[in-house]
Design a protein around this motif. Structure first.
Motif, PDB file in Angstrom:
ATOM      1  N   GLY A 103       2.327   1.854   0.713  1.00 27.78           N
ATOM      2  CA  GLY A 103       1.079   1.128   0.854  1.00 27.78           C
ATOM      3  C   GLY A 103       0.128   1.410  -0.282  1.00 27.78           C
ATOM      4  N   CYS A 104      -1.152   1.041  -0.074  1.00 32.73           N
ATOM      5  CA  CYS A 104      -2.129   1.219  -1.139  1.00 32.73           C
ATOM      6  C   CYS A 104      -2.360   2.696  -1.437  1.00 32.73           C
ATOM      7  CB  CYS A 104      -3.443   0.543  -0.789  1.00 32.73           C
ATOM      8  SG  CYS A 104      -3.595  -0.009   0.891  1.00 32.73           S
ATOM      9  N   GLY A 105      -2.078   3.580  -0.463  1.00 25.98           N
ATOM     10  CA  GLY A 105      -2.354   5.003  -0.634  1.00 25.98           C
ATOM     11  C   GLY A 105      -1.650   5.630  -1.812  1.00 25.98           C
TER      12      GLY A 105
ATOM     13  N   GLY B 287       1.154   5.308   3.412  1.00 26.28           N
ATOM     14  CA  GLY B 287       0.503   4.095   3.893  1.00 26.28           C
ATOM     15  C   GLY B 287       1.320   3.301   4.883  1.00 26.28           C
ATOM     16  N   TYR B 288       0.924   2.038   5.033  1.00 24.59           N
ATOM     17  CA  TYR B 288       1.544   1.203   6.056  1.00 24.59           C
ATOM     18  C   TYR B 288       3.020   0.984   5.747  1.00 24.59           C
ATOM     19  CZ  TYR B 288       0.757  -2.329   2.488  1.00 24.59           C
ATOM     20  OH  TYR B 288       0.748  -3.006   1.313  1.00 24.59           O
TER      21      TYR B 288
ATOM     22  N   GLY C  95      -2.497   8.644   5.280  1.00 27.28           N
ATOM     23  CA  GLY C  95      -3.376   7.507   5.519  1.00 27.28           C
ATOM     24  C   GLY C  95      -3.374   7.074   6.972  1.00 27.28           C
ATOM     25  N   SER C  96      -4.436   6.415   7.367  1.00 30.97           N
ATOM     26  CA  SER C  96      -4.586   6.000   8.763  1.00 30.97           C
ATOM     27  C   SER C  96      -3.458   5.096   9.214  1.00 30.97           C
ATOM     28  CB  SER C  96      -5.901   5.256   8.941  1.00 30.97           C
ATOM     29  OG  SER C  96      -6.921   5.928   8.291  1.00 30.97           O
ATOM     30  N   CYS C  97      -2.904   4.334   8.277  1.00 32.73           N
ATOM     31  CA  CYS C  97      -1.876   3.367   8.647  1.00 32.73           C
ATOM     32  C   CYS C  97      -0.674   4.030   9.312  1.00 32.73           C
ATOM     33  CB  CYS C  97      -1.411   2.608   7.425  1.00 32.73           C
ATOM     34  SG  CYS C  97      -2.536   1.305   6.980  1.00 32.73           S
TER      35      CYS C  97
ATOM     36  N   MET D  66      -6.051  -0.421   9.271  1.00 30.99           N
ATOM     37  CA  MET D  66      -6.610  -1.780   9.265  1.00 30.99           C
ATOM     38  C   MET D  66      -5.547  -2.828   9.552  1.00 30.99           C
ATOM     39  SD  MET D  66      -7.338  -2.206   5.248  1.00 30.99           S
ATOM     40  CE  MET D  66      -7.337  -3.957   5.026  1.00 30.99           C
ATOM     41  N   TYR D  67      -4.307  -2.397   9.677  1.00 30.62           N
ATOM     42  CA  TYR D  67      -3.253  -3.362  10.027  1.00 30.62           C
ATOM     43  C   TYR D  67      -2.856  -3.222  11.491  1.00 30.62           C
ATOM     44  CZ  TYR D  67      -2.914  -3.777   5.013  1.00 30.62           C
ATOM     45  OH  TYR D  67      -3.208  -3.985   3.698  1.00 30.62           O
TER      46      TYR D  67
ATOM     47  N   GLY E 178      -7.499   9.201   6.798  1.00 27.71           N
ATOM     48  CA  GLY E 178      -8.418   8.630   5.832  1.00 27.71           C
ATOM     49  C   GLY E 178      -7.854   7.331   5.336  1.00 27.71           C
ATOM     50  N   CYS E 179      -8.720   6.465   4.897  1.00 28.12           N
ATOM     51  CA  CYS E 179      -8.244   5.174   4.407  1.00 28.12           C
ATOM     52  C   CYS E 179      -9.006   4.846   3.145  1.00 28.12           C
ATOM     53  CB  CYS E 179      -8.469   4.083   5.455  1.00 28.12           C
ATOM     54  SG  CYS E 179      -7.993   2.446   4.888  1.00 28.12           S
ATOM     55  N   MET E 180      -8.532   5.254   1.981  1.00 25.32           N
ATOM     56  CA  MET E 180      -7.381   6.131   1.811  1.00 25.32           C
ATOM     57  C   MET E 180      -7.853   7.554   1.616  1.00 25.32           C
ATOM     58  SD  MET E 180      -6.739   4.813  -2.076  1.00 25.32           S
ATOM     59  CE  MET E 180      -5.948   3.349  -1.572  1.00 25.32           C
TER      60      MET E 180
HETATM   61  S1  SF4 Z   1      -4.535   3.853   5.331  1.00 32.75           S
HETATM   62 FE1  SF4 Z   1      -5.841   2.438   4.192  1.00 32.75          FE
HETATM   63  S2  SF4 Z   1      -5.427   2.938   2.073  1.00 32.75           S
HETATM   64 FE2  SF4 Z   1      -3.745   3.775   3.249  1.00 32.75          FE
HETATM   65  S3  SF4 Z   1      -2.176   2.196   3.293  1.00 32.75           S
HETATM   66 FE3  SF4 Z   1      -3.418   1.908   5.100  1.00 32.75          FE
HETATM   67  S4  SF4 Z   1      -4.958   0.406   4.528  1.00 32.75           S
HETATM   68 FE4  SF4 Z   1      -4.063   1.232   2.613  1.00 32.75          FE
END
Ligand code: SF4
Lengths: 302, 181
Positions: free
Chosen positions: B31-33, B68-69, B95-97, B103-104, B126-128
């Motif tokens: 993911g973005c992390g 990440g996700y 990350g929270s994912c 957020m997903y 944390g995000c991120m």
């Molecule tokens: S926790 Fe936030 S930053 Fe990390 S993958 Fe999920 S949406 Fe992206």
């Protein structure tokens, strides 16, 4: 009795090479980190890594050749170590030199990588195959100036033994570095490729090739490769010191000399990006080859 | 004496110490992390001083960092990567994912809780998460390794059926090979 002292000496030599090689590896990591403006791992980090790798289970089996690959590497490193005199007067380190061992060494030094190439081939990982082809091409590149430098030395001093060349230096009092400078330059340029630091780290490029030939090897395989790599780098450094810097009378001098010559590929590597394969080969077939030819001409004419 | 319980304990302590100080990370940048990994490894935060180092392939790695996700597609790959790693191995959910979907949370094609599919040893939320948080996560992992509590891989072996059933629910076409650990 003689056999026993030889065996004990061999074990002592291997332990020395292992410890020195591993510590140098750790110090290099530290120096690299300092150049990057980082704190870096402690100098003994490589020992911890090696111990951890040794403690990992290994449930990988791609066939016997894969297991033989690291073993080939280890055997080749240790046997090469046995033919390189560690100190000038021998001391209690075993040295199995014989007439013509310099030529034998040239063959022996490529034995390990070839075995590793076979082992990497059997893992079936495409990254390994690419790494192997790259490694062999690079070897074709740097072996030529390296062999030329050694042949120049052999012609110039009429001897094919390492101890013979060391005697020459002791008798004349000048290092071969000064009495055959072109051979030294060619050998040092070849050394850049031999140690595989940047820009010649095209074989085990971690992100590009997923570490190439070693990509399917974890745990104890990696431990064997790591320790044989450390031993081999000690061997190569000692060989350079023996051939060009007058050998060493005791361990302290050996450490100082090997470390200072080790810094050439390391420091050049830290500030360089990576070459592509054909760029690397073009490099070796350029100036290093020129100096190699010059060295042979110099040796033949003077 | 070698097989005696106390000497085994001493060996474990030494090995755990080595494991703790030599963590080779396979960052699976899902993911973005993943963008927080380079700063963690380079000059500013320098994770290498803790012995944390990148590994190139799953075979060499100790820690799988799931950044990440995870979509249903990548989950399949992550499972394969995890099963290729050699024991002892650990998983960090980043990350929270990986904890609750982040957020997903209402997405149709991402998984919500990573722990249902792979045994996670440490979560970093944390995000991120900032590099400080990542380093804190590695610190936590080192702590539990030293105490011998990082036994996610053992949990995975013991509850293989449960994990496989969960994985199959998401990926019906998952081929379960026989693993000889
Ligand atoms: S926790 Fe936030 S930053 Fe990390 S993958 Fe999920 S949406 Fe992206």
């Amino acid at each position: 009795m003689d056999l026993l002292t030889n065996i004990l000496g061999a074990i002592a030599t291997i332990i020395l090479a292992f410890v020195v090689g591993m510590s140098y590896g750790g110090i290099v990591r530290k120096i690299t980190a300092r150049v990057h403006n980082r704190l870096g791992p402690p100098w003994y980090q490589n020992f911890i890594d090696a111990y951890k790798l040794f403690g990992k289970t290994t449930a990988i089996h791609h066939g016997w050749m894969q297991i033989m690959g690291p073993a080939f590497l280890m055997v080749s490193s240790v046997v090469t170590l046995m033919f390189v005199p560690v100190l000038n007067n021998g001391g209690w380190f075993t040295n199995l030199n014989f007439k013509g061992d310099l030529i034998f060494l040239l063959y022996l030094m490529v034995f390990g990588p070839l075995g590793m190439a076979l082992g990497a081939g059997q893992t079936g990982n495409p990254n390994s195959a690419i790494g192997v082809t790259r490694g062999l091409s690079q070897m074709v590149g740097f072996e030529i100036p390296w062999v030329m430098a050694l042949v120049a030395l052999m012609i110039q001093f009429n001897t094919t033994t390492i101890t013979g060349l060391m005697d020459v230096q002791q008798m004349s009092g000048t290092w071969l570095m000064f009495s055959s400078p072109f051979a030294f330059i060619a050998a040092v340029l070849a050394m850049l490729g031999m140690f595989r630091y940047s820009p010649f780290d095209i074989v085990g490029a971690p992100t590009e090739l997923a570490s190439g030939p070693v990509s399917e090897n974890g745990g104890k395989f990696l431990f064997t490769m790591m320790s044989s790599g450390s031993i081999f780098s000690f061997v190569k450094l000692t060989l350079y010191v023996d051939l060009f810097m007058g050998g060493a009378d005791n361990l302290i001098i050996l450490l100082i000399k090997t470390f200072s010559i080790y810094m050439i590929p390391v420091l050049y590597g830290i500030v360089s990006p990576r070459y592509r394969t054909e760029q690397a080969i073009r490099f070796f077939w350029g100036w290093p080859l020129f100096f190699g030819i010059l060295a042979i001409l110099y040796a033949a004419i003077f | 004496m070698i097989n005696d319980k106390n000497s085994q304990k001493i060996v474990d302590i030494i090995q755990n110490w080595a494991r703790k100080h030599s963590i080779w990370v396979l960052a699976y940048g899902t993911g973005c992390g993943a963008i927080e990994i380079p700063p963690t490894m380079t000059s500013r935060y320098d994770a290498e001083r803790l012995g944390v180092r990148g590994a190139a392939t799953p075979r060499q790695a100790d820690v799988l960092l799931v950044t990440g996700y995870l979509t249903t597609k990548t989950l399949k790959r992550v499972i394969r990567v995890y099963e290729q790693m050699q024991d002892p191995k650990f998983v960090i959910g980043f990350g929270s994912c990986t904890i609750n979907g982040g957020m997903y949370y209402d997405s149709y094609n991402t998984i919500k809780l990573l722990d249902k599919y792979l045994p996670v040893d440490v979560y970093i939320n944390g995000c991120m998460p900032r590099p400080e948080a990542v380093l804190a996560g590695f610190g936590k992992l080192q702590e539990i390794i030293a105490e011998g509590r990082a036994n996610g891989a053992q949990k995975y072996k013991d509850n293989l059926e449960w994990y496989k059933a969960n994985q199959k629910k998401i990926i019906p076409s998952l081929l379960t090979t026989d693993y000889n650990w």
